[in-house]
Design an enzyme around this catalytic site. Structure first.
Site, PDB file in Angstrom:
ATOM      1  N   VAL A  11       0.844  -1.088  -0.286  1.00  0.00           N
ATOM      2  CA  VAL A  11       0.030  -0.422   0.168  1.00  0.00           C
ATOM      3  C   VAL A  11       0.607   1.127  -0.234  1.00  0.00           C
ATOM      4  O   VAL A  11       1.148   2.430  -1.029  1.00  0.00           O
ATOM      5  CB  VAL A  11      -1.232   0.051   0.983  1.00  0.00           C
ATOM      6  CG1 VAL A  11      -1.771   1.477   1.552  1.00  0.00           C
ATOM      7  CG2 VAL A  11      -1.881  -1.242   1.310  1.00  0.00           C
ATOM      8  N   LYS A  35      16.321  -1.574   4.359  1.00  0.00           N
ATOM      9  CA  LYS A  35      15.194  -1.095   3.467  1.00  0.00           C
ATOM     10  C   LYS A  35      15.597  -0.237   2.820  1.00  0.00           C
ATOM     11  O   LYS A  35      15.321  -0.209   1.194  1.00  0.00           O
ATOM     12  CB  LYS A  35      14.421  -1.670   3.702  1.00  0.00           C
ATOM     13  CG  LYS A  35      13.765  -2.873   4.256  1.00  0.00           C
ATOM     14  CD  LYS A  35      12.465  -3.592   4.923  1.00  0.00           C
ATOM     15  CE  LYS A  35      12.566  -4.861   5.080  1.00  0.00           C
ATOM     16  NZ  LYS A  35      11.224  -4.959   5.799  1.00  0.00           N
ATOM     17  N   ARG A 155      -5.155  -4.170  -5.620  1.00  0.00           N
ATOM     18  CA  ARG A 155      -4.646  -5.815  -5.047  1.00  0.00           C
ATOM     19  C   ARG A 155      -3.223  -6.022  -5.483  1.00  0.00           C
ATOM     20  O   ARG A 155      -2.409  -6.107  -6.880  1.00  0.00           O
ATOM     21  CB  ARG A 155      -5.545  -6.779  -6.167  1.00  0.00           C
ATOM     22  CG  ARG A 155      -6.923  -6.634  -5.616  1.00  0.00           C
ATOM     23  CD  ARG A 155      -7.982  -7.367  -7.249  1.00  0.00           C
ATOM     24  NE  ARG A 155      -7.859  -6.374  -8.287  1.00  0.00           N
ATOM     25  CZ  ARG A 155      -7.895  -6.826  -9.753  1.00  0.00           C
ATOM     26  NH1 ARG A 155      -8.605  -7.525  -9.873  1.00  0.00           N
ATOM     27  NH2 ARG A 155      -7.639  -5.335 -10.386  1.00  0.00           N
ATOM     28  N   GLU A 156      -2.655  -6.609  -4.846  1.00  0.00           N
ATOM     29  CA  GLU A 156      -1.358  -7.494  -4.909  1.00  0.00           C
ATOM     30  C   GLU A 156      -1.182  -7.658  -6.657  1.00  0.00           C
ATOM     31  O   GLU A 156      -1.806  -8.551  -7.085  1.00  0.00           O
ATOM     32  CB  GLU A 156      -0.172  -8.642  -3.847  1.00  0.00           C
ATOM     33  CG  GLU A 156      -0.204  -7.860  -2.975  1.00  0.00           C
ATOM     34  CD  GLU A 156       0.233  -8.981  -1.708  1.00  0.00           C
ATOM     35  OE1 GLU A 156       0.336  -9.824  -2.265  1.00  0.00           O
ATOM     36  OE2 GLU A 156      -0.150  -8.515  -0.688  1.00  0.00           O
ATOM     37  N   ASN A 209     -13.278  -6.506   2.064  1.00  0.00           N
ATOM     38  CA  ASN A 209     -12.259  -6.793   1.774  1.00  0.00           C
ATOM     39  C   ASN A 209     -13.508  -8.677   2.520  1.00  0.00           C
ATOM     40  O   ASN A 209     -13.396  -9.640   2.380  1.00  0.00           O
ATOM     41  CB  ASN A 209     -11.142  -7.212   3.060  1.00  0.00           C
ATOM     42  CG  ASN A 209     -10.393  -6.620   2.167  1.00  0.00           C
ATOM     43  OD1 ASN A 209     -10.654  -6.517   1.158  1.00  0.00           O
ATOM     44  ND2 ASN A 209      -8.985  -6.546   2.754  1.00  0.00           N
ATOM     45  N   GLY A 254     -11.650 -22.697  -5.871  1.00  0.00           N
ATOM     46  CA  GLY A 254      -9.976 -23.228  -5.921  1.00  0.00           C
ATOM     47  C   GLY A 254     -10.286 -23.972  -4.145  1.00  0.00           C
ATOM     48  O   GLY A 254     -10.422 -24.585  -4.471  1.00  0.00           O
ATOM     49  N   CYS A 261      -4.276  -9.987   3.572  1.00  0.00           N
ATOM     50  CA  CYS A 261      -5.450  -9.475   3.658  1.00  0.00           C
ATOM     51  C   CYS A 261      -6.919 -10.229   3.751  1.00  0.00           C
ATOM     52  O   CYS A 261      -7.140  -9.704   5.651  1.00  0.00           O
ATOM     53  CB  CYS A 261      -5.768  -7.984   2.427  1.00  0.00           C
ATOM     54  SG  CYS A 261      -4.551  -6.794   2.527  1.00  0.00           S
ATOM     55  N   LYS A 264      -6.695 -12.043   7.071  1.00  0.00           N
ATOM     56  CA  LYS A 264      -6.303 -10.701   8.288  1.00  0.00           C
ATOM     57  C   LYS A 264      -8.020 -10.271   8.823  1.00  0.00           C
ATOM     58  O   LYS A 264      -8.287 -10.256   9.686  1.00  0.00           O
ATOM     59  CB  LYS A 264      -4.912 -10.591   7.853  1.00  0.00           C
ATOM     60  CG  LYS A 264      -5.304  -9.165   8.837  1.00  0.00           C
ATOM     61  CD  LYS A 264      -3.280  -8.369   8.206  1.00  0.00           C
ATOM     62  CE  LYS A 264      -3.700  -7.068   7.359  1.00  0.00           C
ATOM     63  NZ  LYS A 264      -4.640  -5.812   7.881  1.00  0.00           N
TER      64      LYS A 264
HETATM   65  C1  UDX Z   1      -7.238  -8.444  -1.143  1.00  0.00           C
HETATM   66  C2  UDX Z   1      -8.598  -7.182  -2.180  1.00  0.00           C
HETATM   67  O1  UDX Z   1      -9.127  -7.645  -3.422  1.00  0.00           O
HETATM   68  C3  UDX Z   1      -7.794  -5.896  -3.045  1.00  0.00           C
HETATM   69  O2  UDX Z   1      -9.351  -4.612  -2.379  1.00  0.00           O
HETATM   70  C4  UDX Z   1      -7.517  -5.487  -0.954  1.00  0.00           C
HETATM   71  O3  UDX Z   1      -6.941  -3.961  -1.052  1.00  0.00           O
HETATM   72  C5  UDX Z   1      -6.257  -6.490  -0.066  1.00  0.00           C
HETATM   73  O4  UDX Z   1      -6.749  -7.995   0.022  1.00  0.00           O
HETATM   74  P1  UDX Z   1      -5.076  -9.129  -3.083  1.00  0.00           P
HETATM   75  O5  UDX Z   1      -4.603 -10.075  -0.955  1.00  0.00           O
HETATM   76  O6  UDX Z   1      -3.914  -8.560  -3.723  1.00  0.00           O
HETATM   77  O7  UDX Z   1      -6.177  -8.493  -2.607  1.00  0.00           O
HETATM   78  O8  UDX Z   1      -5.371 -10.613  -3.368  1.00  0.00           O
HETATM   79  P2  UDX Z   1      -7.385 -10.677  -4.012  1.00  0.00           P
HETATM   80  O9  UDX Z   1      -7.070 -10.513  -5.901  1.00  0.00           O
HETATM   81  O10 UDX Z   1      -8.011 -10.159  -3.506  1.00  0.00           O
HETATM   82  O11 UDX Z   1      -7.096 -12.257  -3.631  1.00  0.00           O
HETATM   83  C6  UDX Z   1      -7.159 -12.680  -2.817  1.00  0.00           C
HETATM   84  C7  UDX Z   1      -7.411 -14.489  -2.861  1.00  0.00           C
HETATM   85  O12 UDX Z   1      -8.535 -14.708  -3.147  1.00  0.00           O
HETATM   86  C8  UDX Z   1      -6.236 -14.695  -3.799  1.00  0.00           C
HETATM   87  O13 UDX Z   1      -5.590 -16.359  -2.528  1.00  0.00           O
HETATM   88  C9  UDX Z   1      -6.807 -15.511  -4.734  1.00  0.00           C
HETATM   89  O14 UDX Z   1      -6.455 -17.277  -5.296  1.00  0.00           O
HETATM   90  C10 UDX Z   1      -8.277 -15.923  -4.063  1.00  0.00           C
HETATM   91  N1  UDX Z   1      -9.410 -15.771  -5.077  1.00  0.00           N
HETATM   92  C11 UDX Z   1      -9.735 -14.779  -5.483  1.00  0.00           C
HETATM   93  C12 UDX Z   1     -10.396 -17.105  -4.969  1.00  0.00           C
HETATM   94  O15 UDX Z   1      -9.431 -17.956  -4.213  1.00  0.00           O
HETATM   95  N2  UDX Z   1     -11.562 -16.925  -6.351  1.00  0.00           N
HETATM   96  C13 UDX Z   1     -11.654 -15.926  -6.597  1.00  0.00           C
HETATM   97  O16 UDX Z   1     -12.375 -15.423  -7.603  1.00  0.00           O
HETATM   98  C14 UDX Z   1     -10.831 -14.439  -6.648  1.00  0.00           C
END
Ligand code: UDX
Length: 432
Positions: A11, A35, A155-156, A209, A254, A261, A264
């Site tokens: 972030v 760092k 998102r990452e 989230n 899956g 995120c 947590k």
């Molecule tokens: C998430 C939120 O999307 C983002 O808005 C917030 O700011 C931070 O947390 P991120 O953790 O980067 O982002 O990943 P995200 O793309 O949300 O995926 C999270 C997890 O869900 C991953 O393990 C992904 O594989 C899983 N996932 C996602 C599924 O299993 N099915 C889906 O349809 C989408």
């Protein structure tokens, strides 16, 4: 404007680079010399597509200044963002130690005149009020400030794109001056503006989230029904998702949600609920299904695979990142090691991070072809594009048994059957 980001994780660093790209002067404040030195040499520390180039360009144009020093950064800034980690404690509560420490340091270094102190870290409702009290108590004389909550939804793996193409910009504050300044800073970013009170802004982030986690767990729950009935979860969800009230997005079944995120924040929202005497049964179920998604996958492997020499593709918690925090792969690898499996693993980016956790307990492959060589089954745990585009005929010739357990449904079962694979996926009939 001159701004400071305290914290340089996904972030902090991504937002800092984007605001610098818009022409602001941005200090990135950290507390580890090694760092900060790396950031100064355009090494973003984290793996994020496009971030290195953006950091490099900003450094060249002197729009980004990595520093360890509060005085030279905070005391020059119009806005100071707190973007430090809030990891879960053992009881699921967010650990706010660093947030409060940082707030105190900011207070002691505020400039004379007005500063906005805005929290981008995900914090429980009421935290910004505590930050306000800390700032009041510790601030230098003549400093004026207002607190605001400005949650981040990136998102990452697509963090820069998400920041530049936001659906919404949320600004929570009781101070009009703070709201105006933050809206001005965010002007180049598209998306609806949501101006609100502090508590609502804090809750918006957790709610987002938790809703995303709910969609994923719901898709996984339906996959369990499909596995018992012979239905195809992809077809079921495709049809259901055509209803505009529901939608198909973020309902890919899956191995459950991982990362830094979603797990947590669902945990934290449960704890917040328990503290407020709000029934958490709904979120408890979301978490339970998330665990079941992994456990069912493991159970199927333990039941089916006899020769325990197995390949794994995909270790990061999702594609396009090297992040393995709460990655389903860690949980699954641990379970298989306990059952005496020998694992030959490959990932497009996360091998280094997995090596730090498992060391000599795993064998590490240079590429996906090398990973499957002389193995009796292949497990796919992350849906990297590299795997979707692979030459499956060649994969088959390298394996002892052409058996695939696909935890992300990346292949068409009919194609797999025609290629002669035994193919298990999530919520779809197996093919042999
Ligand atoms: C998430 C939120 O999307 C983002 O808005 C917030 O700011 C931070 O947390 P991120 O953790 O980067 O982002 O990943 P995200 O793309 O949300 O995926 C999270 C997890 O869900 C991953 O393990 C992904 O594989 C899983 N996932 C996602 C599924 O299993 N099915 C889906 O349809 C989408």
């Amino acid at each position: 404007m001159v701004i400071t980001f305290v914290g340089h994780g996904y972030v902090g660093l991504v937002s800092a680079c984007v605001f610098a790209k818009f022409g602001n002067t941005v200090y990135i404040l950290g507390h580890t010399k090694e760092k900060i030195d790396r950031l100064k040499t355009s090494d973003p520390i984290i793996y994020e597509p496009g971030l290195k180039e953006l950091l490099e360009d900003n450094l060249k144009k002197k729009r980004i200044i990595p520093t360890l020093d509060y005085k030279s950064s905070v005391s020059r800034s119009d806005i100071v963002f707190i973007a430090v980690g809030t990891p879960p404690k053992n009881n699921g509560e967010a650990d706010l130690t660093t947030v409060f420490e940082v707030a105190k340091n900011i207070a002691q270094n505020l400039k004379r005149g007005f500063t906005v102190v805005s929290c981008k870290s995900t914090v429980p409702v009421g935290t910004n009020q505590k930050i306000e009290q800390l700032l009041k108590k510790n601030k230098v004389k003549d400093a004026e400030f207002a607190v605001a909550s400005c949650p981040e939804f990136l998102r990452e793996g697509s963090a820069i794109y998400d920041t530049l193409n936001a659906d919404r910009v949320v600004v929570g504050s009781d101070s009009e001056k703070a709201i105006d300044l933050l809206l001005k800073l965010h002007e180049p970013i598209p998306g609806k503006r949501v101006v609100t009170d502090l508590a609502s802004a804090e809750l918006i982030k957790y709610t987002s989230n938790a809703m995303l986690a709910t969609k994923i767990s719901f898709a996984n729950l339906i996959a369990f029904y499909c596995e018992k009935t012979g239905a195809d979860v992809e077809k079921v969800l495709d049809a259901v998702g055509l209803d505009k009230r529901i939608g198909r997005i973020f309902m890919d079944p899956g191995l459950g949600y991982g990362g830094s995120c979603l797990p947590k924040d669902v945990k934290a929202l449960r704890t917040i609920g328990a503290n407020l005497a709000v029934d958490t049964i709904f979120l408890d179920a979301v978490e339970k299904v998330n665990s079941l998604a992994k456990n069912n996958f493991i159970a199927r492997i333990l039941k089916t695979v006899k020769d325990k020499n197995v390949a794994i593709w995909g270790l990061s918690f999702k594609p396009n990142t090297d992040d393995v925090r709460e990655a389903p792969a860690i949980y699954i690898i641990n379970a298989l090691l306990q059952n005496n499996f020998s694992l030959h693993v490959y990932d497009s980016a996360a091998l280094g991070n997995i090596k730090k956790i498992f060391g000599g307990k795993l064998r590490y492959a240079k590429n996906p072809y090398d990973a499957v060589s002389k193995t009796s089954a292949l497990l796919i745990l992350t849906e990297w594009d590299e795997f979707k585009q692979i030459n499956l005929k060649q994969i088959k010739t390298k394996m002892l048994n052409p058996v695939i357990f696909d935890g992300r449904n990346i292949y068409d079962p009919h194609v797999m059957k025609s290629l002669g694979f035994t193919y298990y996926s999530i919520g779809r009939p197996s093919v042999k």
